[in-house]
Scaffold this motif. Structure first.
Motif, PDB file in Angstrom:
ATOM      1  N   GLU A 129      44.386  13.009  31.177  1.00 24.93           N
ATOM      2  CA  GLU A 129      44.814  12.230  32.339  1.00 24.93           C
ATOM      3  C   GLU A 129      44.348  10.782  32.197  1.00 24.93           C
ATOM      4  N   GLN A 130      45.272   9.859  32.345  1.00 17.83           N
ATOM      5  CA  GLN A 130      44.964   8.459  32.099  1.00 17.83           C
ATOM      6  C   GLN A 130      43.914   7.912  33.045  1.00 17.83           C
ATOM      7  N   LEU A 136      39.607  12.546  24.389  1.00 17.99           N
ATOM      8  CA  LEU A 136      40.755  13.452  24.331  1.00 17.99           C
ATOM      9  C   LEU A 136      40.390  14.682  23.500  1.00 17.99           C
ATOM     10  N   PRO A 137      40.951  15.837  23.829  1.00 22.43           N
ATOM     11  CA  PRO A 137      40.595  17.057  23.095  1.00 22.43           C
ATOM     12  C   PRO A 137      40.780  16.940  21.589  1.00 22.43           C
ATOM     13  N   ILE A 161      36.563  17.803  33.746  1.00 22.40           N
ATOM     14  CA  ILE A 161      37.108  17.789  35.101  1.00 22.40           C
ATOM     15  C   ILE A 161      38.589  18.127  34.957  1.00 22.40           C
ATOM     16  N   PRO A 162      38.972  19.388  35.109  1.00 22.10           N
ATOM     17  CA  PRO A 162      40.382  19.744  34.967  1.00 22.10           C
ATOM     18  C   PRO A 162      41.239  19.037  36.011  1.00 22.10           C
ATOM     19  N   PRO A 163      42.547  18.909  35.757  1.00 21.88           N
ATOM     20  CA  PRO A 163      43.441  18.369  36.783  1.00 21.88           C
ATOM     21  C   PRO A 163      43.277  19.129  38.091  1.00 21.88           C
ATOM     22  N   GLY A 221      40.085  14.258  41.592  1.00 17.44           N
ATOM     23  CA  GLY A 221      39.272  15.205  40.833  1.00 17.44           C
ATOM     24  C   GLY A 221      38.211  15.840  41.698  1.00 17.44           C
ATOM     25  N   GLY A 222      37.690  15.052  42.658  1.00 13.19           N
ATOM     26  CA  GLY A 222      36.738  15.596  43.621  1.00 13.19           C
ATOM     27  C   GLY A 222      35.497  16.183  42.996  1.00 13.19           C
ATOM     28  N   ALA A 223      34.815  17.035  43.772  1.00  6.28           N
ATOM     29  CA  ALA A 223      33.663  17.779  43.305  1.00  6.28           C
ATOM     30  C   ALA A 223      33.467  18.966  44.239  1.00  6.28           C
TER      31      ALA A 223
END
Length: 223
Positions: A129-130, A136-137, A161-163, A221-223
């Motif tokens: 995600e930009q 990057l993986p 942090i997944p989408p 992304g939050g927490a």
């Protein structure tokens, strides 16, 4: 502190369901924008690990609390600019934000200068995600090989942090595979909306904010 008790109970239940010991998962309270008076309540309830998104906020909030509660452990869970490496090393015990060699070099220099040795995790942008930090993986293996040469800090694991939308499980599985390839034991993955799934997939640290402190003005992304 009903929210905190609820989160602790859910972590314990998720660990049991996964055949893991409850103490195999560290709860890191994401404390961005939380007032110190509220934090005192959770500290007095026995929660000693906290994560901040910004170095500046952490520096303004935690030194006095640390004098009052010397057993605290502080995590930097947001992105880190190279020019903030000095302040990050001075304040945080665990840094979840390593995503480039230049930052590793800056952290290493500050570790020597300050005679501190934080634990460090490489952040992987599993969703490419930009708007998010993280390597990057496809570039994670090369970065890890290069950062292993830094002996000044302890490179212990990975963070992601997944989408926010969609199934987080493929992202957790990806992080686990990268960690296994490099013999890394710490997996910082899982937030308020998905920490039980993260525990099922092997998370050793979960970063939980909203489920403890309520909704706040958080970045994507939050927490």
């Amino acid at each position: 502190m009903a929210n905190l008790a609820r989160v602790r109970g859910q972590i314990a239940a998720a660990c049991r369901a996964a055949g893991r010991a409850p103490d195999s998962v560290q709860l890191v309270a994401a404390s961005k924008t939380v007032d110190p008076q509220i934090l005192r309540q959770t500290i007095e309830a026995g929660l000693l690990s906290y994560g901040e998104n910004r170095v500046q906020e952490g520096a303004a909030k935690w030194p006095l609390l640390r004098q009052e509660f010397p057993g605290l452990e502080l995590h930097l869970i947001g992105p880190l600019q190279t020019n903030k490496a000095r302040d990050a090393v001075a304040l945080f015990d665990v840094i979840h934000a390593l995503d480039r060699v230049r930052l590793g070099e800056a952290l290493a220099r500050q570790c020597v200068a300050q005679e501190r040795r934080p634990r460090v995790l490489v952040q992987v942008n599993t969703g490419a995600e930009q708007q998010k930090s993280g390597v990057l993986p496809a570039e994670a293996d090369a970065l890890l090989e290069r950062c292993r040469r830094f002996q000044e800090f302890d490179l212990v694991g990975l963070m992601c942090i997944p989408p926010y939308e969609g199934d987080p499980r493929p992202h957790f599985e990806m992080l686990v595979k990268i960690a296994e390839r490099h013999g890394l034991s710490e997996l910082s993955m899982g937030m308020s909306h998905n920490y039980e799934s993260a525990i099922e997939h092997g998370a050793t640290q979960v970063r939980v904010g909203t489920a403890i402190f309520g909704a706040r003005d958080y970045p994507a992304g939050g927490a």
